[in-house]
Every structure is written in structure tokens, then in C-alpha cells.
Design a protein around this motif. Structure first.
Motif, PDB file in Angstrom:
ATOM      1  N   GLY A  39       0.808  -1.054   0.038  1.00 30.51           N
ATOM      2  CA  GLY A  39      -0.004  -0.039   0.085  1.00 30.51           C
ATOM      3  C   GLY A  39       0.744   1.219  -0.017  1.00 30.51           C
ATOM      4  O   GLY A  39       1.930   1.038   0.441  1.00 30.51           O
ATOM      5  N   PRO A  40       0.305   2.526  -0.389  1.00 30.17           N
ATOM      6  CA  PRO A  40       0.984   3.637  -0.355  1.00 30.17           C
ATOM      7  C   PRO A  40       1.618   3.934   0.974  1.00 30.17           C
ATOM      8  O   PRO A  40       1.034   3.694   2.140  1.00 30.17           O
ATOM      9  N   ASN A  41       3.005   4.531   0.970  1.00 28.62           N
ATOM     10  CA  ASN A  41       3.350   4.899   2.192  1.00 28.62           C
ATOM     11  C   ASN A  41       4.065   3.805   3.253  1.00 28.62           C
ATOM     12  O   ASN A  41       3.793   4.122   4.348  1.00 28.62           O
ATOM     13  N   VAL A  42       3.679   2.569   2.539  1.00 27.61           N
ATOM     14  CA  VAL A  42       4.095   1.366   3.424  1.00 27.61           C
ATOM     15  C   VAL A  42       5.273   0.792   2.990  1.00 27.61           C
ATOM     16  O   VAL A  42       5.469   0.398   1.939  1.00 27.61           O
ATOM     17  N   GLN A  43       6.443   0.870   4.002  1.00 23.70           N
ATOM     18  CA  GLN A  43       7.654   0.267   3.692  1.00 23.70           C
ATOM     19  C   GLN A  43       7.429  -1.237   3.896  1.00 23.70           C
ATOM     20  O   GLN A  43       7.011  -1.723   4.787  1.00 23.70           O
ATOM     21  N   LEU A  44       8.197  -2.154   2.914  1.00 25.99           N
ATOM     22  CA  LEU A  44       8.049  -3.395   3.086  1.00 25.99           C
ATOM     23  C   LEU A  44       9.668  -3.724   3.368  1.00 25.99           C
ATOM     24  O   LEU A  44      10.446  -3.612   2.899  1.00 25.99           O
ATOM     25  N   GLY A  45       9.740  -4.625   4.610  1.00 24.03           N
ATOM     26  CA  GLY A  45      10.900  -5.405   4.919  1.00 24.03           C
ATOM     27  C   GLY A  45      11.075  -6.741   4.335  1.00 24.03           C
ATOM     28  O   GLY A  45      10.025  -7.394   4.497  1.00 24.03           O
ATOM     29  N   LEU A  46      12.050  -7.386   3.820  1.00 28.60           N
ATOM     30  CA  LEU A  46      11.939  -8.599   3.361  1.00 28.60           C
ATOM     31  C   LEU A  46      13.254  -9.074   3.716  1.00 28.60           C
ATOM     32  O   LEU A  46      14.288  -8.644   3.632  1.00 28.60           O
ATOM     33  N   ALA A  61      10.144   0.533  -0.817  1.00 29.98           N
ATOM     34  CA  ALA A  61       8.819   1.596  -0.945  1.00 29.98           C
ATOM     35  C   ALA A  61       7.966   0.945  -1.860  1.00 29.98           C
ATOM     36  O   ALA A  61       8.024   0.114  -2.208  1.00 29.98           O
ATOM     37  N   PHE A  62       6.740   1.514  -1.442  1.00 29.30           N
ATOM     38  CA  PHE A  62       5.751   1.115  -2.402  1.00 29.30           C
ATOM     39  C   PHE A  62       5.954   1.052  -3.952  1.00 29.30           C
ATOM     40  O   PHE A  62       6.561   2.064  -4.067  1.00 29.30           O
ATOM     41  N   HIS A  63       5.623  -0.177  -4.551  1.00 34.13           N
ATOM     42  CA  HIS A  63       5.841  -0.350  -5.813  1.00 34.13           C
ATOM     43  C   HIS A  63       7.410  -0.221  -6.238  1.00 34.13           C
ATOM     44  O   HIS A  63       7.750  -0.692  -7.496  1.00 34.13           O
ATOM     45  N   THR A  78      15.484 -26.977  -5.580  1.00 30.67           N
ATOM     46  CA  THR A  78      15.696 -25.335  -5.198  1.00 30.67           C
ATOM     47  C   THR A  78      14.406 -25.078  -4.477  1.00 30.67           C
ATOM     48  O   THR A  78      13.389 -24.862  -4.966  1.00 30.67           O
ATOM     49  N   LEU A  79      14.817 -24.313  -3.113  1.00 31.54           N
ATOM     50  CA  LEU A  79      13.561 -23.758  -2.524  1.00 31.54           C
ATOM     51  C   LEU A  79      13.977 -22.325  -1.733  1.00 31.54           C
ATOM     52  O   LEU A  79      15.320 -22.609  -1.046  1.00 31.54           O
ATOM     53  N   PHE A  80      13.338 -21.280  -1.820  1.00 30.90           N
ATOM     54  CA  PHE A  80      13.939 -20.157  -1.252  1.00 30.90           C
ATOM     55  C   PHE A  80      12.673 -19.502  -0.611  1.00 30.90           C
ATOM     56  O   PHE A  80      11.513 -19.523  -1.288  1.00 30.90           O
ATOM     57  N   TYR A  81      12.725 -19.156   0.786  1.00 31.95           N
ATOM     58  CA  TYR A  81      11.670 -18.635   1.211  1.00 31.95           C
ATOM     59  C   TYR A  81      12.028 -17.095   1.788  1.00 31.95           C
ATOM     60  O   TYR A  81      13.285 -16.763   2.217  1.00 31.95           O
ATOM     61  N   CYS A  82      10.783 -16.383   2.058  1.00 26.56           N
ATOM     62  CA  CYS A  82      11.164 -14.951   2.252  1.00 26.56           C
ATOM     63  C   CYS A  82      10.224 -14.656   3.447  1.00 26.56           C
ATOM     64  O   CYS A  82       9.057 -14.950   3.575  1.00 26.56           O
ATOM     65  N   HIS A  83      10.680 -13.819   4.296  1.00 27.07           N
ATOM     66  CA  HIS A  83       9.829 -13.296   5.715  1.00 27.07           C
ATOM     67  C   HIS A  83       9.667 -11.869   5.227  1.00 27.07           C
ATOM     68  O   HIS A  83      10.839 -11.044   4.932  1.00 27.07           O
ATOM     69  N   PHE A  84       8.439 -11.368   5.581  1.00 28.91           N
ATOM     70  CA  PHE A  84       8.179 -10.152   5.160  1.00 28.91           C
ATOM     71  C   PHE A  84       7.606  -9.477   6.413  1.00 28.91           C
ATOM     72  O   PHE A  84       6.685  -9.854   7.185  1.00 28.91           O
ATOM     73  N   GLU A  85       7.784  -7.981   6.610  1.00 27.88           N
ATOM     74  CA  GLU A  85       7.458  -7.302   7.512  1.00 27.88           C
ATOM     75  C   GLU A  85       6.789  -6.101   7.257  1.00 27.88           C
ATOM     76  O   GLU A  85       7.435  -5.335   6.335  1.00 27.88           O
ATOM     77  N   LYS A  91       5.064 -11.974   8.017  1.00 26.31           N
ATOM     78  CA  LYS A  91       4.423 -13.210   7.245  1.00 26.31           C
ATOM     79  C   LYS A  91       5.833 -13.847   6.582  1.00 26.31           C
ATOM     80  O   LYS A  91       6.790 -13.112   6.478  1.00 26.31           O
ATOM     81  N   TRP A  92       5.557 -14.893   5.877  1.00 22.24           N
ATOM     82  CA  TRP A  92       6.583 -15.674   5.539  1.00 22.24           C
ATOM     83  C   TRP A  92       6.024 -16.258   4.296  1.00 22.24           C
ATOM     84  O   TRP A  92       4.676 -16.891   4.150  1.00 22.24           O
TER      85      TRP A  92
END
Length: 135
Positions: A39-46, A61-63, A78-85, A91-92
Motif C-alpha cells: 500500500g502507499p506509504n508502507v515500507q516492506l521489509g523482507l 518502498a511502495f511499488h 531449489t527452495l527459497f523462502y522470504c520473511h516479510f514485515e 508473514k513468510w
């Protein structure tokens, strides 16, 4: 004379395994592109990693996009996972699951839109997935 023949056979087989393994490693890759669509103005950590490789933390940053390219192992596991905050959310998701993605990602390029309800693969026919349960 028999020992010399055995040495040549072992040497030849070893050389072929190394050569073919190197060629397969160099030829078969999968690329991932991750887009912050939270969403706008939402920083995504991964933070993405596999059993053997840690790709480090990123912040989008958004987009904004971030991606990586990885070799597909010989056994195609092959398997890669990501953790998102973002905000108070954590979430992952398995961002590369070869059995799921290999034939659906165009030219071995998977583009993922990260959304609040779950990640959506945009390549091929768009498909959204639920987040994995946090343990």
C-alpha cells in the motif's frame, strides 16, 4: 595395467560429473522479482534465504522492486523462502518452490506482487497464494 585402466575410468567419470554439473549449474537458473504492493506509504521489509544461502535484509518502498537470480540444483529441489514485515505484520512465503514455479514462470523469471492478503505470482496466469502460518 588393470590399475591404470581403473584410474582412467574413475578419472573420466569424475571429470564428466564435474563438467556436466558445472554446465547444468550455469545453464538452469530462476530469477525472482519482488514488488511491494502492500500500500502507499508502507515500507516492506523482507529477508530471503534458502537452506544454504542468506540473501540478507531488504527494504522496499511502495511499488519498488528487488530481485535475485539463483541456480537450480541438479535434483530440482531449489527452495527459497522470504520473511516479510510491514507495520505490525510479520508473514513468510516460499518465494521459489521449484515444483510449483518451474513451468509457470516465463523464461524462468518469476514476478511476485506482495500484497496484504498474500503474494501473487504475476508471470504466467496470475495466481495469488495465502501466507504460510507463522510458527
Amino acid at each position: 595395467m588393470g590399475g591404470s585402466s581403473a584410474f582412467h575410468i574413475i578419472f573420466s567419470v569424475t571429470f564428466m560429473v564435474i563438467l556436466l554439473g558445472g554446465l547444468c549449474e550455469a545453464v538452469f537458473h530462476i530469477a525472482v522479482d519482488i514488488i511491494n504492493d502492500i500500500g502507499p506509504n508502507v515500507q516492506l521489509g523482507l529477508h530471503c534465504k534458502s537452506k544454504n544461502k542468506d540473501l540478507g535484509s531488504q527494504s522496499l518502498a511502495f511499488h519498488q522492486h528487488w530481485g535475485f537470480r539463483e541456480a537450480i540444483n541438479l535434483w530440482e529441489t531449489t527452495l527459497f523462502y522470504c520473511h516479510f514485515e510491514w507495520g505490525s505484520e510479520s508473514k513468510w512465503f516460499d518465494i521459489i518452490e521449484l515444483k510449483r514455479d518451474q513451468w509457470l514462470c516465463e523464461n524462468n523469471q518469476c514476478v511476485w506482487s506482495i500484497r496484504p492478503d498474500g503474494p501473487c505470482r504475476l508471470t504466467g496466469q496470475e495466481k495469488c497464494y495465502p501466507w504460510h502460518a507463522v510458527i
